[in-house]
Scaffold this active site. Structure first.
Site, mmCIF file in Angstrom:
data_model
loop_
_atom_site.group_PDB
_atom_site.id
_atom_site.type_symbol
_atom_site.label_atom_id
_atom_site.label_comp_id
_atom_site.label_asym_id
_atom_site.label_seq_id
_atom_site.Cartn_x
_atom_site.Cartn_y
_atom_site.Cartn_z
ATOM 1 N N ARG A 61 75.573 16.208 -0.429
ATOM 2 C CA ARG A 61 74.523 16.852 0.367
ATOM 3 C C ARG A 61 73.192 16.904 -0.371
ATOM 4 O O ARG A 61 72.131 16.953 0.266
ATOM 5 C CB ARG A 61 74.978 18.234 0.845
ATOM 6 C CG ARG A 61 75.974 18.165 1.988
ATOM 7 C CD ARG A 61 76.439 19.537 2.405
ATOM 8 N NE ARG A 61 77.208 20.182 1.366
ATOM 9 C CZ ARG A 61 78.527 20.068 1.207
ATOM 10 N NH1 ARG A 61 79.223 19.342 2.057
ATOM 11 N NH2 ARG A 61 79.152 20.666 0.221
ATOM 12 N N GLU A 98 84.686 25.574 -7.115
ATOM 13 C CA GLU A 98 85.171 26.776 -6.429
ATOM 14 C C GLU A 98 86.532 26.452 -5.794
ATOM 15 O O GLU A 98 87.412 27.284 -5.719
ATOM 16 C CB GLU A 98 84.156 27.189 -5.357
ATOM 17 C CG GLU A 98 84.444 28.512 -4.710
ATOM 18 C CD GLU A 98 83.495 28.808 -3.548
ATOM 19 O OE1 GLU A 98 82.663 27.965 -3.201
ATOM 20 O OE2 GLU A 98 83.635 29.904 -2.977
#
Ligand code: AMP
Length: 173
Positions: A61, A98
């Protein structure tokens, strides 16, 4: 256009890509020409302020924002990509996410010695991705003048992993 208006467009997607992760979906910003231009403008201002000479973009992204900014400013891009994607000689770094772990790579000749580099990604979560990317840029000879995100998830303390770097993130959750 304020960061607050951009923030309002970000969509929460629960349990993506794994149960327990609340994914911050920025595609509504990408899909709206006014919002997208405003988001690119935020990064553009940072590059101007820091007198960046190259924009390093994180897979995937980060590519979307960084490429638009590079074109606006007439700067070159250096992609930091997942292992196995870059064709030439690379440096690589592994890190924890994460949700999982990964290895990032950068081309060994991506930067001129001492080149002023802004690192761009969409979102700062635990900071592992950006820390590994910054280390790769330095290993390849670039100088990281700022790490710029659109969004920061402050509860994950990503800035802890980015100590020693200037970090910019206009939208905070
Ligand atoms: P981290 O290394 O934990 O800072 O993860 C950063 C990368 O993972 C960024 O490229 C983000 O696009 C993506 N990411 C991690 N957590 C989330 C989340 N909760 N929502 C959206 N993207 C995320």
């Amino acid at each position: 256009m304020t960061a607050q208006e951009l923030k309002a467009a970000i969509r929460d997607v629960p349990d993506f890509p794994k149960p327990g992760i609340l994914f911050k979906d920025i595609t509504p910003i990408l899909g709206d020409p006014v919002l997208f231009r405003a988001a690119v403008g935020l990064f553009e201002a940072r590059c101007r302020l820091r007198e960046a000479q190259k924009i390093a973009v994180i897979d995937a992204r980060g590519f979307l924002f960084g490429a638009a900014v590079a074109d606006r400013l007439g700067l070159g891009l250096a992609p930091v990509r997942k292992k196995g994607k870059l064709p030439y000689k690379t440096f690589e770094a592994s890190y924890d996410l994460e949700y999982g772990s990964a290895t990032l790579t950068v081309h060994q000749d991506a930067f001129k010695p001492g080149e002023r580099v802004i690192l761009v990604d969409d979102l700062l979560a635990t900071g592992g991705t950006a820390a590994a990317s910054a280390a790769l840029i330095e290993r390849a000879g670039g100088k990281v003048v700022e790490i710029a995100f659109l969004v920061e998830l402050t509860f994950l303390n990503g800035r802890e992993k980015l100590k020693g770097y200037d970090v910019f993130a206009p939208i905070v959750f």
